[in-house]
Design an enzyme around this catalytic site. Sequence first.
Site, mmCIF file in Angstrom:
data_model
loop_
_atom_site.group_PDB
_atom_site.id
_atom_site.type_symbol
_atom_site.label_atom_id
_atom_site.label_comp_id
_atom_site.label_asym_id
_atom_site.label_seq_id
_atom_site.Cartn_x
_atom_site.Cartn_y
_atom_site.Cartn_z
ATOM 1 N N SER A 143 4.527 10.554 -0.273
ATOM 2 C CA SER A 143 3.360 9.686 -0.843
ATOM 3 C C SER A 143 3.556 8.291 -0.196
ATOM 4 O O SER A 143 4.431 8.010 0.595
ATOM 5 C CB SER A 143 4.033 9.209 -2.454
ATOM 6 N N TYR A 176 11.078 6.714 -7.967
ATOM 7 C CA TYR A 176 10.071 7.404 -7.379
ATOM 8 C C TYR A 176 9.922 7.111 -5.982
ATOM 9 O O TYR A 176 9.988 7.968 -4.916
ATOM 10 C CB TYR A 176 8.576 7.078 -7.743
HETATM 11 C C1 8X3 Z 1 1.424 8.383 -5.819
HETATM 12 C C2 8X3 Z 1 1.136 6.895 -5.098
HETATM 13 O O1 8X3 Z 1 1.129 4.352 -5.730
HETATM 14 O O2 8X3 Z 1 1.512 5.824 -7.880
HETATM 15 O O3 8X3 Z 1 2.256 9.162 -5.153
HETATM 16 O O4 8X3 Z 1 3.268 5.761 -5.922
HETATM 17 S S1 8X3 Z 1 1.953 5.868 -6.259
#
Ligand code: 8X3
Length: 247
Positions: free
Chosen positions: A126, A139
């Site tokens: 990502s 994340y």
């Molecule tokens: C998803 C993109 O910007 O929500 O992988 O992290 S973001």
Amino acid sequence: MKTAVITGASTGIGEACARTLAASGWQVVLVARRAERIAKIADELQGLALPLDVTNVTKDDFEAVEQCDLLINCAGGALGLDQVDSYSAEDWSTMFDRNVIGTLKMTQALLPRIIEAQGCIINITSTAALGGYEGGSGYCAAKSAQRALTQSLRLEMKGKPIRITEVLPGMVYTPEFSLNRFNGDEAKAKAVYEGVDRPLTGEDVAEVVASIAHLPPHVNIDEIVVRPVAQRGQYALHRGELGWHEK
Ligand code: 8X3
């Protein structure tokens, strides 16, 4: 016929990769926890469904797969958008398990066979792997770790006929991704894409993945960042029309 094993294949980018590759003649093996869902898609694509949890796989789980030319590690996702001072450590662990340990275990299970097939591993990370953003600590950390794994693996594969690619998507309209992130809160999930003129779709990312997969076996794309035109950077998202017209 070449075979691709795709994780996270029950929805979003993973499902789109399975459909796009099957449409261009690949045998597809769909891996995800939701057995019924992948069975239905596999049936449609004349592929194979393997209901597995990527955090817990071994090479024995893939005995039914004769050959593996391509592994797409797409399982993962985000949980929460909280500040560091209050983030649930359990959510952090789950994100690490799904995004990082899942990629590790899948790689360990299939690597010798992919080398044998002179194949390719494509890890879907990502743009969150490129730096932190507010609320993104867990994340971003998980995706950075998955990125680091990919980079180390590419170097470790020096001297071997295998391609290792990282695809870093930005904003992709995959409703389940946001619903998971916001624990099923539809209003919050919807607000992410509010007013964004043409976010990427799973199919857009699948097109990129397929184009990488179809390159000659000696051509390695190390990494590729894919964003919608509406998003020039993590903090440069345009909400409003872009004035597209038919060509
Ligand atoms: C998803 C993109 O910007 O929500 O992988 O992290 S973001």
